[in-house]
Motif scaffolding. Structure first.
Motif, PDB file in Angstrom:
ATOM      1  N   ILE A 174      37.271  66.277  69.253  1.00 43.83           N
ATOM      2  CA  ILE A 174      36.673  67.781  68.572  1.00 43.83           C
ATOM      3  C   ILE A 174      37.332  68.952  68.688  1.00 43.83           C
ATOM      4  O   ILE A 174      37.954  69.385  69.518  1.00 43.83           O
ATOM      5  CB  ILE A 174      35.045  67.783  68.938  1.00 43.83           C
ATOM      6  N   PHE A 175      37.358  69.732  67.571  1.00 43.88           N
ATOM      7  CA  PHE A 175      37.983  71.044  67.698  1.00 43.88           C
ATOM      8  C   PHE A 175      37.096  72.154  66.937  1.00 43.88           C
ATOM      9  O   PHE A 175      36.268  71.775  66.063  1.00 43.88           O
ATOM     10  CB  PHE A 175      39.537  71.357  67.045  1.00 43.88           C
ATOM     11  N   THR A 176      37.297  73.449  67.639  1.00 40.33           N
ATOM     12  CA  THR A 176      36.438  74.603  66.857  1.00 40.33           C
ATOM     13  C   THR A 176      37.478  75.558  67.115  1.00 40.33           C
ATOM     14  O   THR A 176      38.170  76.086  68.246  1.00 40.33           O
ATOM     15  CB  THR A 176      35.428  75.067  67.528  1.00 40.33           C
ATOM     16  N   LEU A 177      37.813  76.345  65.950  1.00 46.39           N
ATOM     17  CA  LEU A 177      38.803  77.309  65.981  1.00 46.39           C
ATOM     18  C   LEU A 177      38.236  78.634  65.263  1.00 46.39           C
ATOM     19  O   LEU A 177      37.432  78.595  64.320  1.00 46.39           O
ATOM     20  CB  LEU A 177      40.100  76.866  65.243  1.00 46.39           C
ATOM     21  N   ASN A 178      38.656  79.795  65.715  1.00 45.34           N
ATOM     22  CA  ASN A 178      37.981  81.203  65.190  1.00 45.34           C
ATOM     23  C   ASN A 178      38.977  81.425  64.006  1.00 45.34           C
ATOM     24  O   ASN A 178      39.954  80.746  63.682  1.00 45.34           O
ATOM     25  CB  ASN A 178      38.085  82.179  65.917  1.00 45.34           C
ATOM     26  N   LYS A 179      38.533  82.162  62.996  1.00 50.73           N
ATOM     27  CA  LYS A 179      38.995  82.958  61.977  1.00 50.73           C
ATOM     28  C   LYS A 179      40.504  83.177  62.146  1.00 50.73           C
ATOM     29  O   LYS A 179      40.833  83.812  63.068  1.00 50.73           O
ATOM     30  CB  LYS A 179      38.301  84.281  61.517  1.00 50.73           C
TER      31      LYS A 179
ATOM     32  N   ASN B  10      54.795  70.486  55.985  1.00 51.82           N
ATOM     33  CA  ASN B  10      55.399  71.001  54.676  1.00 51.82           C
ATOM     34  C   ASN B  10      54.708  72.352  54.511  1.00 51.82           C
ATOM     35  O   ASN B  10      55.395  73.066  53.475  1.00 51.82           O
ATOM     36  CB  ASN B  10      55.380  70.264  53.550  1.00 51.82           C
ATOM     37  N   TYR B  11      53.736  72.887  55.197  1.00 49.68           N
ATOM     38  CA  TYR B  11      53.099  74.119  54.911  1.00 49.68           C
ATOM     39  C   TYR B  11      52.077  74.258  56.291  1.00 49.68           C
ATOM     40  O   TYR B  11      52.171  73.421  57.118  1.00 49.68           O
ATOM     41  CB  TYR B  11      51.990  73.831  53.646  1.00 49.68           C
ATOM     42  N   SER B  12      51.745  75.560  56.308  1.00 48.37           N
ATOM     43  CA  SER B  12      50.760  75.969  57.492  1.00 48.37           C
ATOM     44  C   SER B  12      49.501  76.018  56.920  1.00 48.37           C
ATOM     45  O   SER B  12      49.065  75.899  55.811  1.00 48.37           O
ATOM     46  CB  SER B  12      50.945  77.543  57.757  1.00 48.37           C
ATOM     47  N   ALA B  13      48.533  75.706  58.013  1.00 44.25           N
ATOM     48  CA  ALA B  13      47.099  75.642  57.737  1.00 44.25           C
ATOM     49  C   ALA B  13      46.483  76.505  58.925  1.00 44.25           C
ATOM     50  O   ALA B  13      46.546  76.343  59.994  1.00 44.25           O
ATOM     51  CB  ALA B  13      46.583  74.206  58.060  1.00 44.25           C
ATOM     52  N   PHE B  14      45.756  77.686  58.248  1.00 44.23           N
ATOM     53  CA  PHE B  14      45.086  78.644  59.116  1.00 44.23           C
ATOM     54  C   PHE B  14      43.541  78.709  58.742  1.00 44.23           C
ATOM     55  O   PHE B  14      43.321  78.655  57.572  1.00 44.23           O
ATOM     56  CB  PHE B  14      45.571  80.052  58.888  1.00 44.23           C
ATOM     57  N   THR B  15      42.872  78.719  59.633  1.00 43.69           N
ATOM     58  CA  THR B  15      41.187  78.871  59.320  1.00 43.69           C
ATOM     59  C   THR B  15      40.930  80.227  58.643  1.00 43.69           C
ATOM     60  O   THR B  15      41.451  81.315  58.980  1.00 43.69           O
ATOM     61  CB  THR B  15      40.470  78.730  60.568  1.00 43.69           C
ATOM     62  N   SER B  16      40.058  80.332  57.773  1.00 46.08           N
ATOM     63  CA  SER B  16      39.704  81.467  57.102  1.00 46.08           C
ATOM     64  C   SER B  16      38.359  82.064  57.561  1.00 46.08           C
ATOM     65  O   SER B  16      37.954  83.163  57.333  1.00 46.08           O
ATOM     66  CB  SER B  16      39.506  81.046  55.675  1.00 46.08           C
ATOM     67  N   THR B  17      37.819  81.231  58.356  1.00 44.73           N
ATOM     68  CA  THR B  17      36.370  81.255  58.964  1.00 44.73           C
ATOM     69  C   THR B  17      36.310  80.565  60.131  1.00 44.73           C
ATOM     70  O   THR B  17      37.350  79.732  60.530  1.00 44.73           O
ATOM     71  CB  THR B  17      35.285  80.709  58.058  1.00 44.73           C
ATOM     72  N   THR B  18      35.325  80.562  61.101  1.00 47.07           N
ATOM     73  CA  THR B  18      35.234  79.970  62.339  1.00 47.07           C
ATOM     74  C   THR B  18      35.090  78.285  61.637  1.00 47.07           C
ATOM     75  O   THR B  18      34.274  78.280  60.721  1.00 47.07           O
ATOM     76  CB  THR B  18      33.843  80.114  62.978  1.00 47.07           C
ATOM     77  N   THR B  19      36.018  77.560  61.967  1.00 42.27           N
ATOM     78  CA  THR B  19      35.860  76.045  61.629  1.00 42.27           C
ATOM     79  C   THR B  19      36.120  75.049  62.568  1.00 42.27           C
ATOM     80  O   THR B  19      36.407  75.212  63.523  1.00 42.27           O
ATOM     81  CB  THR B  19      37.465  75.963  60.755  1.00 42.27           C
TER      82      THR B  19
END
Length: 134
Positions: free
Chosen positions: A25-30, A86-95
């Protein structure tokens, strides 16, 4: 699995199968990365809540080309190119969501042909969204 993909989203049956093989399980901040362009990963990600921006480096900056959100998969294309991002993935909200080992995901789509077909349709819908956003 008789459910249809609604609004280019995964069916509830497939979501349950994906979650059943998750390894963490993961939780990431914005603004935190799931992975960065050029990385090699062992995982794909399923978003349970939140929003993730996909970005591509171009001319010393990053172009935001697609957002994926609740009940969507991130990094599924890395399944087909040995984990290369091939690209980056960053959270836009807490995810929050779950990580799925690529090796476990490959077993799922090999053993469940209907799931494999649904995932191909899902990938096509993502490609259409990318094309429409350009």
């Amino acid at each position: 699995m008789q459910s249809k993909i609604l609004n280019n989203k995964l069916s509830q049956d497939l979501i349950e199968k994906i979650k059943s093989i998750s390894s963490e399980i993961f939780t990431l901040n914005k603004n935190e990365p799931l992975f960065k362009e050029g990385d090699t990963t062992q995982y794909i990600y399923f978003i349970e809540t939140g929003d993730v921006a996909l970005k591509k480096a171009k001319d010393k900056s990053e172009i935001d080309f697609l957002h994926l959100s609740t009940n969507e998969l991130i990094g599924i294309d890395s399944v087909y190119n040995e984990g290369y991002c091939n690209y980056s993935a960053f959270t836009s909200t807490t995810t929050s969501g779950v990580k799925i080992l690529i090796s476990d995901f490959l077993v799922l789509i090999t053993e469940h042909k209907v799931a494999s077909l649904e995932l191909m349709k899902y990938l096509s819908s993502i490609l259409n969204r990318i094309e429409n956003s350009i």
